[in-house]
Design a protein around this motif. Structure first.
Motif, PDB file in Angstrom:
ATOM      1  N   TYR B  50       0.858  -1.180   0.000  1.00 12.28           N
ATOM      2  CA  TYR B  50       0.000   0.000   0.000  1.00 12.28           C
ATOM      3  C   TYR B  50       0.900   1.238   0.000  1.00 12.28           C
ATOM      4  CZ  TYR B  50      -3.687  -3.238   1.571  1.00 12.28           C
ATOM      5  OH  TYR B  50      -4.579  -4.276   1.675  1.00 12.28           O
ATOM      6  N   VAL B  51       0.394   2.326  -0.521  1.00 13.59           N
ATOM      7  CA  VAL B  51       1.170   3.571  -0.528  1.00 13.59           C
ATOM      8  C   VAL B  51       0.321   4.697   0.044  1.00 13.59           C
ATOM      9  CG1 VAL B  51       2.373   5.276  -1.959  1.00 13.59           C
ATOM     10  CG2 VAL B  51       2.545   2.859  -2.532  1.00 13.59           C
ATOM     11  N   ARG B  52       0.915   5.470   0.923  1.00  8.81           N
ATOM     12  CA  ARG B  52       0.214   6.614   1.508  1.00  8.81           C
ATOM     13  C   ARG B  52       1.076   7.871   1.344  1.00  8.81           C
ATOM     14  NH1 ARG B  52      -3.068   3.193   1.917  1.00  8.81           N
ATOM     15  NH2 ARG B  52      -4.506   2.757   3.617  1.00  8.81           N
ATOM     16  N   THR B  53       0.424   8.953   0.956  1.00  2.68           N
ATOM     17  CA  THR B  53       1.091  10.246   0.922  1.00  2.68           C
ATOM     18  C   THR B  53       0.639  10.990   2.172  1.00  2.68           C
ATOM     19  OG1 THR B  53       1.092  10.186  -1.477  1.00  2.68           O
ATOM     20  CG2 THR B  53       1.433  12.330  -0.460  1.00  2.68           C
ATOM     21  N   ILE B  54       1.591  11.372   3.014  1.00  5.74           N
ATOM     22  CA  ILE B  54       1.247  11.932   4.330  1.00  5.74           C
ATOM     23  C   ILE B  54       1.796  13.350   4.461  1.00  5.74           C
ATOM     24  CG2 ILE B  54       1.347  11.522   6.826  1.00  5.74           C
ATOM     25  CD1 ILE B  54       2.102   8.577   6.107  1.00  5.74           C
ATOM     26  N   ARG B  55       0.886  14.295   4.646  1.00  4.63           N
ATOM     27  CA  ARG B  55       1.287  15.697   4.782  1.00  4.63           C
ATOM     28  C   ARG B  55       2.043  15.915   6.095  1.00  4.63           C
ATOM     29  NH1 ARG B  55      -3.955  16.222   4.121  1.00  4.63           N
ATOM     30  NH2 ARG B  55      -4.115  17.254   6.153  1.00  4.63           N
ATOM     31  N   SER B  56       2.787  17.005   6.121  1.00  2.74           N
ATOM     32  CA  SER B  56       3.520  17.362   7.337  1.00  2.74           C
ATOM     33  C   SER B  56       2.559  17.480   8.521  1.00  2.74           C
ATOM     34  CB  SER B  56       4.228  18.704   7.109  1.00  2.74           C
ATOM     35  OG  SER B  56       4.756  19.163   8.312  1.00  2.74           O
ATOM     36  N   GLY B  57       2.882  16.824   9.601  1.00  5.59           N
ATOM     37  CA  GLY B  57       2.060  16.898  10.815  1.00  5.59           C
ATOM     38  C   GLY B  57       0.883  15.937  10.833  1.00  5.59           C
ATOM     39  N   ALA B  58       0.646  15.254   9.720  1.00  5.88           N
ATOM     40  CA  ALA B  58      -0.537  14.379   9.645  1.00  5.88           C
ATOM     41  C   ALA B  58      -0.255  12.978  10.196  1.00  5.88           C
ATOM     42  CB  ALA B  58      -1.021  14.276   8.212  1.00  5.88           C
ATOM     43  N   ILE B  59      -1.337  12.308  10.574  1.00  5.76           N
ATOM     44  CA  ILE B  59      -1.252  10.933  11.070  1.00  5.76           C
ATOM     45  C   ILE B  59      -2.190  10.076  10.226  1.00  5.76           C
ATOM     46  CG2 ILE B  59      -1.770   9.400  13.017  1.00  5.76           C
ATOM     47  CD1 ILE B  59      -1.133  11.756  14.882  1.00  5.76           C
ATOM     48  N   VAL B  60      -1.687   8.942   9.788  1.00  7.03           N
ATOM     49  CA  VAL B  60      -2.492   8.045   8.952  1.00  7.03           C
ATOM     50  C   VAL B  60      -2.484   6.646   9.568  1.00  7.03           C
ATOM     51  CG1 VAL B  60      -2.442   6.855   6.709  1.00  7.03           C
ATOM     52  CG2 VAL B  60      -2.151   9.308   6.786  1.00  7.03           C
ATOM     53  N   ASP B  61      -3.633   6.018   9.641  1.00 10.65           N
ATOM     54  CA  ASP B  61      -3.718   4.641  10.144  1.00 10.65           C
ATOM     55  C   ASP B  61      -3.865   3.667   8.983  1.00 10.65           C
ATOM     56  OD1 ASP B  61      -3.519   5.234  12.817  1.00 10.65           O
ATOM     57  OD2 ASP B  61      -5.682   5.351  13.141  1.00 10.65           O
ATOM     58  N   VAL B  62      -3.082   2.609   9.009  1.00 11.70           N
ATOM     59  CA  VAL B  62      -3.228   1.556   8.005  1.00 11.70           C
ATOM     60  C   VAL B  62      -3.725   0.305   8.715  1.00 11.70           C
ATOM     61  CG1 VAL B  62      -2.083   0.212   6.200  1.00 11.70           C
ATOM     62  CG2 VAL B  62      -1.360   2.553   6.643  1.00 11.70           C
TER      63      VAL B  62
END
Lengths: 139, 164
Positions: B50-62
């Motif tokens: 999987y690929v995620r693009t994550i902005r500065s300061g952001a949190i992403v759950d996979v």
């Protein structure tokens, strides 16, 4: 015995995982990979259709940003519907009804004109086989 | 009043469903760098990346439907975007514009290109910027992405939960 020892060694060293072992013996799960190369967020939802109650059950939802790759793993064998929509309707999206069996791996690629679908180990014969709106994989 | 009866099979199915749904795990990725990061993620329940693009300061759950080993790798963003744009052009042109006139050979080639996305992604990975860990069932582990200004390197820090 040597096979068992080799298998244990490979498992304990992370060379193979639980998913791969179960797939090998036909007791595994399926997976769906979704690649968003459209210009909009894809709203996707996976529903299980062959439930005990007879009513569809939502397995999970995923919002996939442009140029992100996501999907659903660990899907128990059964009949499912994958719903794909976008806020503006571009690509048009749609519903793919499919039967998942152990080890199945399907891939959806969304572009502005539509969604391509393919399955590992299955060779498409025509463009219709690859287009989600006409593919035999989505019946 | 008639009481609704549940069969043993219904109860068993329900318990299995609860178990399956509740054994889910999450890999939480936090980007503390000042710029956007693109990462590839391998979670335990999928053979695909999987690929995620994550902005500065952001949190992403996979999400993963069960625990196990996971791997996160930084991706060279521009190369990755260009690769996907090329693929998009190919699919748009061959499948949705010229689809009716495609030869069997062209269909085979297009299918092969779709199947090789995973291996093509390997080539966009940034050497050295990777980490692995273990996420237990019913748990969430945290991965922190940062940028080392002094060495001009991306840095990844993977946490692990106990497997017991």
């Amino acid at each position: 015995m040597a096979l068992g020892a080799g298998g244990y060694y490979a498992f304990s060293n992370g060379m193979i995982n639980q998913r791969e072992i179960l797939n090998t013996i036909g007791m595994g799960t399926g997976e769906i990979s979704i690649i968003n190369i459209a210009d909009e967020v894809l709203d996707t939802k996976l529903l299980r259709m062959d439930t005990e109650s007879g009513s569809p059950e939502t397995i999970n939802n995923e919002n996939i940003a442009p140029f992100d790759i996501s999907g659903y793993g660990g899907i128990q064998p059964g009949i499912y519907e994958l719903h794909i929509t976008t806020p503006s309707g571009v690509p048009a999206g749609g519903v793919c009804r499919m039967t998942i069996t152990s080890g199945d791996s399907l891939q959806f690629v969304a572009v502005p004109s539509g969604i391509a679908v393919s399955k590992e180990g299955m060779q498409a014969q025509s463009a219709d086989d690859l287009d989600m709106s006409t593919s035999g994989l989505c019946r | 009043m008639k009481r609704k009866k549940f069969s043993r099979a219904t109860l068993l199915f329900g318990l299995m469903l609860v178990f399956l749904l509740s054994s889910c795990s999450f890999v939480r990725i936090q980007n503390v760098a000042v710029s956007t990061a693109t990462v590839s993620v391998r979670v335990p329940d999928s053979g695909k990346t999987y690929v995620r693009t994550i902005r500065s300061g952001a949190i992403v759950d996979v999400f993963s439907s069960h625990g196990g080993s996971y791997t996160i790798t930084m991706i060279e963003s521009e190369e990755y975007i260009n690769f996907l744009k090329d693929l998009r052009s190919e699919i748009e042109r061959k499948l949705f514009s010229e689809g009716k006139t495609l030869t069997a050979e062209e269909v085979v080639r297009l299918t092969e290109n779709l199947k090789q996305i995973d291996s093509s992604l390997e080539q966009t990975r940034l050497p050295g910027a990777t980490c692995s860990g273990y996420v237990p069932d019913f748990d969430t582990v945290v991965v922190v992405i940062s940028f080392d200004d002094f060495n001009a390197n991306w840095s990844l820090s993977c946490s692990s939960g106990s497997s017991n």
